[in-house]
Scaffold this active site. Structure first.
Site, short mmCIF file in Angstrom:
data_model
loop_
_atom_site.label_atom_id
_atom_site.label_comp_id
_atom_site.label_asym_id
_atom_site.label_seq_id
_atom_site.Cartn_x
_atom_site.Cartn_y
_atom_site.Cartn_z
CG ASP A 63 -0.18 -0.02 2.54
OD1 ASP A 63 0.82 -0.76 2.64
OD2 ASP A 63 -0.56 0.71 3.47
CD GLU B 45 4.33 0.73 6.70
OE1 GLU B 45 5.19 1.04 7.52
OE2 GLU B 45 3.90 1.55 5.83
ZN LIG Z 1 6.87 2.45 3.72
#
Ligand SMILES: [Zn+2]
Length: 388
Positions: free
Chosen positions: A87, A149
């Protein structure tokens, strides 16, 4: 039959063209699934065994684990895991000179959202892997691609039940200018809400002023911060103490009304050795003592899942390998990664990747072309050392 993936530039184009932004704000949040499916397709074509794992709370997003090399025999092998997140942060296109979802080569740089943080890394792993005949691997190579993340860290957090990670060492390709990082701080974001009673300001007895109690709470937070900074120090870090930042406050509505509700948000940056749960417990006890015997209602709550700090021993094999191949000493940084979730699984983890953190989360994010070959070389050396 195998090694039938597109060339490097074509892979990078495709990775950047697929939006995979994650955000705690639903209006900016997109799925990472198309990136995961693309990686699954490439890694499968190279002979990897691929596992796609939808996130429990967000099944439209997924992690990917791709493995090649001898299966696990007894416990963990000596092989290596190369890991990263699929992401990106959201972007505001109007601030970009280049199209964030179109890889643009200019000024010896590759521009695009996720070029340095960090979708390119998955293509660079393939580039390094192509130098090998995997039938000669004596130990496994594992590629881990996670979701979320940049927002909830749910992808990394779900690995806690994962048993198919048969390695002792990992490298996460976050942008570190190809210099190894073996330590970073953790972060937690919390809120405290005080609920009193509104009333006409002319007579304080008509209400219970939440803002006045907040004054006491802020004092307690600052006092607790000073206490933490006396108790914990680590000179590996540029800011060698844990920090607590009062970042947001909101309360009341009108000067002539007793403030009925007040809320503060703050973050804490933890040093290695500090535990998220014990800190929560400690603060909870302090607030309980402070507000005992008062009529104010209070609530202490996390704003998002915290990230623990990370510390990988300087004398661990992966730190030494990364120092050797990058010609740089391992050091500590201020930003958080998924590293602590891997170290919790018994995997020694180093953060090392191309690009610079200063270019991440910025308009016109780019990756220097000159960092690509050195990165592929380092990855190939790591694979050779750990898998052959
Ligand atoms: Zn990163």
């Amino acid at each position: 039959m195998k090694k039938s993936t597109p060339n490097l530039m074509s892979m990078l184009h495709q990775l950047i063209a697929i939006p995979s932004m994650s955000s705690v704000n639903p209006s900016f949040d997109t799925s990472n699934r198309a990136v995961i499916d693309l990686l699954a397709c490439w890694y499968e074509a190279l002979g990897f065994t691929v596992k796609v794992m939808p996130l429990p709370r967000q099944p439209h997003k997924a992690n990917l684990i791709a493995t090649i090399g001898p299966a696990q025999e007894h416990g963990k092998n000596q092989g290596i895991m190369l890991a990263g997140h699929t992401d990106t942060v959201p972007c505001e296109e109007k601030f970009w000179r280049f199209h964030p979802f179109r890889l643009t080569e200019q000024e010896n740089r590759l521009y695009g959202l996720g070029t340095t943080d960090m979708k390119s890394f998955f293509a660079l792993i393939i580039e390094a892997f192509k130098r090998f005949d995997a039938s000669r691997f004596k130990q496994p190579l594992v590629v881990l691609a996670t979701a979320d993340e940049e927002s909830s860290m749910e992808g990394a957090a779900m690995l806690i039940q994962e048993t198919s990670l048969p390695v002792r060492s990992a490298v996460i390709g976050e942008p570190t200018g190809l210099k190894p990082v073996n330590a970073h701080k953790g972060m937690i974001m919390n809120g405290i809400r005080l609920i009193g009673r509104g009333g006409h300001s002319s007579n304080p007895a008509l209400g219970l002023n939440a803002m006045e109690f907040m004054h006491q709470v802020l004092g307690e937070l600052i006092c607790w911060r000073d206490d933490l900074q006396r108790r914990y120090q680590d000179n590996r870090f540029a800011v060698p103490v844990p920090t607590l930042n009062l970042g947001h406050i909101q309360g009341g509505d009108n000067p002539n009304r007793i403030c009925d509700q007040c809320e503060v948000h703050f973050d804490i940056r933890l040093l290695p050795g500090m535990d998220v749960q014990s800190l929560h417990d400690e603060l909870h006890t302090r607030l309980k003592t402070l507000l005992a015997g008062t009529e104010i209602d209070w609530e202490f709550f996390p704003l998002k899942q915290g990230t623990p700090p990370m510390l990988t021993a300087k004398d661990s094999r992966i730190v030494k390998s990364c120092e050797l191949y990058s010609h740089a000493a391992a050091h500590a940084v201020a930003f958080c990664t998924e590293g602590p979730y891997l170290t919790k699984l018994g995997i020694d983890t180093v953060i090392l990747g191309p690009g610079n953190i200063a270019q991440a989360h910025q308009p016109d994010e780019y990756l220097e072309l000159s960092s690509i070959q050195p990165c592929v070389d380092i990855l190939a050396k790591l694979i050779a050392e750990h898998c052959l």
